[in-house]
Design an enzyme around this catalytic site. Structure first.
Site, PDB file in Angstrom:
ATOM      1  N   HIS A 169      67.953-101.631 -75.076  1.00 20.48           N
ATOM      2  CA  HIS A 169      67.277-102.777 -74.459  1.00 20.48           C
ATOM      3  C   HIS A 169      66.276-103.381 -75.448  1.00 20.48           C
ATOM      4  O   HIS A 169      65.116-103.619 -75.126  1.00 20.48           O
ATOM      5  CB  HIS A 169      66.592-102.360 -73.161  1.00 20.48           C
ATOM      6  CG  HIS A 169      67.549-102.115 -72.026  1.00 20.48           C
ATOM      7  ND1 HIS A 169      67.691-102.964 -70.956  1.00 20.48           N
ATOM      8  CD2 HIS A 169      68.427-101.112 -71.817  1.00 20.48           C
ATOM      9  CE1 HIS A 169      68.619-102.491 -70.127  1.00 20.48           C
ATOM     10  NE2 HIS A 169      69.085-101.368 -70.636  1.00 20.48           N
ATOM     11  N   TYR A 218      62.905 -92.303 -73.635  1.00 17.37           N
ATOM     12  CA  TYR A 218      61.982 -93.418 -73.848  1.00 17.37           C
ATOM     13  C   TYR A 218      60.835 -92.988 -74.773  1.00 17.37           C
ATOM     14  O   TYR A 218      60.347 -93.769 -75.594  1.00 17.37           O
ATOM     15  CB  TYR A 218      61.395 -93.896 -72.520  1.00 17.37           C
ATOM     16  CG  TYR A 218      62.338 -94.632 -71.598  1.00 17.37           C
ATOM     17  CD1 TYR A 218      63.705 -94.692 -71.851  1.00 17.37           C
ATOM     18  CD2 TYR A 218      61.871 -95.260 -70.460  1.00 17.37           C
ATOM     19  CE1 TYR A 218      64.564 -95.355 -70.988  1.00 17.37           C
ATOM     20  CE2 TYR A 218      62.717 -95.936 -69.591  1.00 17.37           C
ATOM     21  CZ  TYR A 218      64.069 -95.971 -69.862  1.00 17.37           C
ATOM     22  OH  TYR A 218      64.914 -96.631 -68.999  1.00 17.37           O
TER      23      TYR A 218
END
Length: 359
Positions: free
Chosen positions: A62, A332
């Site tokens: 992303h 993440y």
């Protein structure tokens, strides 16, 4: 031979040694070095950044994104479901990020049906809630291992330039749930705007109310702007950054609003498997509205250096045991550390001044 005094000193030091050993073991477990889990967040990010056109200083997945600002306002229903402060404070300023799924920050907006929305909510009591959602209705795989194998199978064979069909067949035998996601990806409509995109939190969370009653929920942000699907012809001629241009145009005319809705699980619903959607007839409650009033490029925006870790949760909201949810948090963190290191070392590919091409 140790004297009674030295033996006593050693006994006093023993608890300290045990604590240090436990701390070291905890770090090793978090790092994926022990525990026989077979897959580490480092391996997941290694594959992500080796695929496609990853650029230094950007997220490993992303990568293309836009920062936004707005407000989060709970409904009266929210406080009935959870004691979270975000559900009783009248209105809360938020920072957020829209994203595309590719690890190429310059990928055309129409290349993938997957879009993301992340939100940071900081309440007046110092607590924080970070939310990360996507436009798909369910996750690709039921486990982190299945997701990793799916990405490995999608790597082009150097000999053909395409994924090995035998690897894809073997993947679907080992993880048949992935076939449903692949079918969705082929047919999913692509809306003409981020403002009309629905974003889903496919992982389950536990809400606890003031009486201690617990409910497992999945949340979604449902746009008030009507969805308009783009035709194949429109997608072919669309600008590579048409979503950013559309967002600026719409926000110049007024705020964009989403309703935050939770779906409440019934007994027997799959709580720890994000690849399985819950039946549409499950009880729902609208718990808040998200109003977006401003957007800006991520290169210099407040969302660039935020890790939208979905396990940063306030009191009253807790994570489920979904292994994908916990793997997302760990991955993440690795992505955040790597890109922040690159930025601090001046190795980022983030432009200083943007014209929208790498938002």
């Amino acid at each position: 031979m140790p004297t009674p005094t030295s033996r006593g000193s050693m006994l006093l030091l023993l608890p300290i040694a045990v604590i240090l050993a436990l701390i070291a073991a905890l770090f090793a477990w978090v790092g994926g070095w022990i525990g026989h889990r077979g897959l580490t967040p480092q391996q997941m990010m290694d594959l992500a950044q080796a695929s496609g056109k990853q650029q230094p200083g950007f997220r490993r997945a992303h990568s293309k994104g836009i920062c936004f600002a707005g407000t989060f306002a709970p409904t009266a229903e929210a406080a009935k479901l959870s004691t979270a402060r975000a559900f009783s404070q009248r209105s809360i300023p938020v920072i957020g990020r829209f994203s595309a799924s590719s690890n190429n920050p310059y990928a055309p907006d129409g290349a993938s049906p997957v879009r993301g929305m992340a939100v940071q909510i900081k309440t007046d009591d110092g607590q924080e809630w970070r939310i990360a959602m996507n436009s798909f209705p369910f996750f690709a795989a039921s486990t982190p291992q299945g997701f990793q194998q799916m990405n490995e199978a999608g790597v082009p064979d150097p000999a053909t330039g395409k994924p090995d069909p035998n690897k894809m067949k073997a993947l679907l035998v080992a993880h048949p749930e992935i076939a449903a996601f692949m079918a969705w990806a082929k047919t999913a409509p692509k809306s003409d705007s981020l403002g009309s995109t629905r974003f889903n939190g496919v992982n389950a969370f536990r809400l606890t109310d003031a009486h201690g009653v617990e409910r497992m929920v999945r949340w979604s942000m449902r746009p008030r702007t009507p969805v308009v699907a783009m035709t194949p012809e429109q997608l072919k001629t669309a600008d590579v950054n048409f979503l950013a241009a559309d967002l600026d145009k719409r926000l110049a005319a007024g705020p964009l609003v989403w309703d935050m809705v939770v779906q409440i699980a019934a007994p027997g619903d799959p709580i720890t498997d994000p690849s399985k959607a819950w039946p549409e007839n499950r009880q729902e409650a609208t718990i808040a509205t998200l109003t977006v009033v401003h957007a800006e490029p991520q290169a210099n925006g407040p969302c660039r250096d935020l890790n939208f870790d979905p396990l940063i949760l306030p009191t009253g909201i807790a994570a489920s045991d979904d292994p994908v949810l916990h793997a997302r948090s760990a991955a993440y963190s690795v992505s955040f550390n790597r890109r922040e290191r690159e930025i601090s070392q001046g190795k980022t590919a983030q432009p200083n001044v943007q014209n929208g091409s790498a938002r």
